[in-house]
Write a protein that holds these residues in place. Sequence first.
Motif, PDB file in Angstrom:
ATOM      1  N   ARG A   1      81.931  70.643  57.070  1.00  0.00           N
ATOM      2  CA  ARG A   1      81.417  70.298  55.744  1.00  0.00           C
ATOM      3  C   ARG A   1      82.008  68.976  55.292  1.00  0.00           C
ATOM      4  O   ARG A   1      83.152  68.650  55.629  1.00  0.00           O
ATOM      5  CB  ARG A   1      81.778  71.389  54.735  1.00  0.00           C
ATOM      6  N   ARG A   2      81.244  68.219  54.535  1.00  0.00           N
ATOM      7  CA  ARG A   2      81.730  66.965  53.970  1.00  0.00           C
ATOM      8  C   ARG A   2      82.283  67.228  52.572  1.00  0.00           C
ATOM      9  O   ARG A   2      81.559  67.683  51.686  1.00  0.00           O
ATOM     10  CB  ARG A   2      80.601  65.931  53.933  1.00  0.00           C
ATOM     11  N   PHE A   3      83.558  66.906  52.398  1.00  0.00           N
ATOM     12  CA  PHE A   3      84.246  67.143  51.124  1.00  0.00           C
ATOM     13  C   PHE A   3      84.486  65.824  50.395  1.00  0.00           C
ATOM     14  O   PHE A   3      84.622  64.771  51.019  1.00  0.00           O
ATOM     15  CB  PHE A   3      85.606  67.808  51.368  1.00  0.00           C
ATOM     16  N   ARG A   4      84.601  65.905  49.086  1.00  0.00           N
ATOM     17  CA  ARG A   4      85.032  64.767  48.291  1.00  0.00           C
ATOM     18  C   ARG A   4      85.831  65.273  47.091  1.00  0.00           C
ATOM     19  O   ARG A   4      85.786  66.476  46.765  1.00  0.00           O
ATOM     20  CB  ARG A   4      83.845  63.917  47.856  1.00  0.00           C
ATOM     21  N   LEU A   5      86.540  64.385  46.422  1.00  0.00           N
ATOM     22  CA  LEU A   5      87.386  64.776  45.289  1.00  0.00           C
ATOM     23  C   LEU A   5      86.567  65.420  44.182  1.00  0.00           C
ATOM     24  O   LEU A   5      87.003  66.387  43.549  1.00  0.00           O
ATOM     25  CB  LEU A   5      88.129  63.550  44.748  1.00  0.00           C
ATOM     26  N   THR A   6      85.371  64.907  43.934  1.00  0.00           N
ATOM     27  CA  THR A   6      84.548  65.402  42.845  1.00  0.00           C
ATOM     28  C   THR A   6      83.567  66.496  43.275  1.00  0.00           C
ATOM     29  O   THR A   6      82.663  66.849  42.500  1.00  0.00           O
ATOM     30  CB  THR A   6      83.757  64.243  42.212  1.00  0.00           C
ATOM     31  N   ASP A   7      83.723  67.014  44.482  1.00  0.00           N
ATOM     32  CA  ASP A   7      82.872  68.073  45.012  1.00  0.00           C
ATOM     33  C   ASP A   7      81.409  67.615  44.967  1.00  0.00           C
ATOM     34  O   ASP A   7      81.054  66.656  45.642  1.00  0.00           O
ATOM     35  CB  ASP A   7      83.115  69.373  44.244  1.00  0.00           C
ATOM     36  N   VAL A   8      80.544  68.254  44.181  1.00  0.00           N
ATOM     37  CA  VAL A   8      79.156  67.810  44.072  1.00  0.00           C
ATOM     38  C   VAL A   8      78.843  67.423  42.622  1.00  0.00           C
ATOM     39  O   VAL A   8      77.695  67.477  42.189  1.00  0.00           O
ATOM     40  CB  VAL A   8      78.169  68.912  44.546  1.00  0.00           C
ATOM     41  N   HIS A   9      79.878  67.016  41.889  1.00  0.00           N
ATOM     42  CA  HIS A   9      79.727  66.741  40.464  1.00  0.00           C
ATOM     43  C   HIS A   9      80.264  65.341  40.144  1.00  0.00           C
ATOM     44  O   HIS A   9      80.625  64.577  41.021  1.00  0.00           O
ATOM     45  CB  HIS A   9      80.488  67.787  39.636  1.00  0.00           C
ATOM     46  N   GLY A  10      80.349  65.049  38.849  1.00  0.00           N
ATOM     47  CA  GLY A  10      81.031  63.847  38.385  1.00  0.00           C
ATOM     48  C   GLY A  10      80.121  62.677  38.074  1.00  0.00           C
ATOM     49  O   GLY A  10      79.263  62.311  38.890  1.00  0.00           O
ATOM     50  N   GLN A  11      80.316  62.089  36.883  1.00  0.00           N
ATOM     51  CA  GLN A  11      79.616  60.881  36.470  1.00  0.00           C
ATOM     52  C   GLN A  11      80.662  59.894  35.943  1.00  0.00           C
ATOM     53  O   GLN A  11      81.573  60.280  35.218  1.00  0.00           O
ATOM     54  CB  GLN A  11      78.599  61.179  35.362  1.00  0.00           C
ATOM     55  N   VAL A  12      80.530  58.635  36.307  1.00  0.00           N
ATOM     56  CA  VAL A  12      81.426  57.599  35.786  1.00  0.00           C
ATOM     57  C   VAL A  12      81.183  57.487  34.274  1.00  0.00           C
ATOM     58  O   VAL A  12      80.044  57.405  33.812  1.00  0.00           O
ATOM     59  CB  VAL A  12      81.170  56.255  36.471  1.00  0.00           C
TER      60      VAL A  12
END
Length: 501
Positions: A484-495
């Motif tokens: 799976r591809r992970f990121r700090l903001t998962d699948v959320h987040g707006q600048v």
Amino acid sequence: MAHHDHEPFRLHTPDFEPLNKQWDRRNFLLKTALGLGALATGTLLSTRSGSTPASATPSADFQQAVLNALPHFAPKAKRVVYLFMSGGPSQLETFDYKPKLQTMLGQDLPDSVRKGQRLTGMSANQSALPIAPSLYKFNQHGKNQTWVSELLPHTAQVVDDLCIVKSVFSEAINHDPALTFFQTGNQLPGRPSIGSWISYGLGTDNQNLPTFIVLVSKDAPRDQPLYARLWGNGFLPSEHQGVQFRSGKDPVLFLNNPEGYDGQDRKEMLEYLKQLNQMQNEAYGDPEVNARIAQYEMAYRMQTSVPEVMDISKESDEVFELYGPTSRDPGTYAANCILARKLLEKDVKFVQLYHQGWDHHGGLPNGMKAQCQTIDQPTAAFITDLKRRGLLEDTLVIWGGEFGRTVYSQGILTADNYGRDHHPRCFTMWMAGAGVKAGISYGETDDFSYNIVKDPVHVHDFHATLMYLLGIDHEQLVYKFQGRRFRLTDVHGQVVKGILA
């Protein structure tokens, strides 16, 4: 014991015989000759990406492609200092002024305000939720007449440098998941921390110090525990974990040489250990082996760099006076602020300073007063010091906790004493420095500081904005782990564009 023979290094045990056979003189010369070019290329890549390229597998190719794309755009900030107020400081006693509450002492919180929202087990069984106005006065400061509590007189003097965000919110209502959420983007342990993501993505600007350094105040109440996993690397390579610097004889545990062991012995030992690790990497292809090599080499370089940077005794009397009376005592919040500034001057990319003691379920008026007296002057001095040294313009400073506090009192309310429970639905943080608007307040809460009425900022939005200021598109900095591809903001987040300069 130093090894001075000129023969190739060998370990004569049955388990190592297959490796020894691969490590005869001809293979040694062949592999080291071919390896010099790779080592030079790897050094160039690691300076930017913070990690030597892994084996040429599809996953490694993907990770390297992610790193090669960084930064995604010109960064506003080169480095970050995160002043984390662990325990949840009350927004009602600091920055979120609610004058209408002064006429509502002891009245029950209206159902129309609570809206059936979840309470913790500590106040869910109360027969009433009595409103507790702050005992402390607020005054307006700065060009924009920003309201600041009388508990923070020094911070009030630098309010024109602050971007105060009053509309932060989270889903986590208890300390451990809330802390973990802020530090890793997930309420469950095991994900990489913010600093680890930054270290992995942007690498280091100083080869002699870790990219991610953690400081913990010694002069703070230990009301809620801190765990090393809060600054852990999760599934990222282990050289990206935060390194805690402590006050005292051994700032970094196990860094100093054992008694009777000199620097030359250690250098030779590390050379032999590196050979063994390289042999193991060739045999098994485990990328964590390269991470271990990088950690050992960093530890060796830190033996020289750490004592110098940890020594604040050479600071001028004017600096100590600026940061306050406890600043001469290593390990205090004030001393750690000075140390954080020194680390920034050494181009450390991410410094996290934890200050515990903000969990005021009872005795809040006195507890908040004591906490603010500890952090107010050093925090304002830190902003002032960075600004006059030209560091604030490319450094992002963050202040805040894992959630806020309720407008109602937990337990018995009296005219001069009350406590506040956890409140994740709205609370205040501030930022200063690189890329954020100075002297503004962003977001609004209702008259009870219970719900957000304008410009909500979720934890994921906060993370996305932090990364944006560092030149990172939070949707593009990903790491492939277990398919799976992970990121700090998962699948959320707006600048949060409304706070950007």
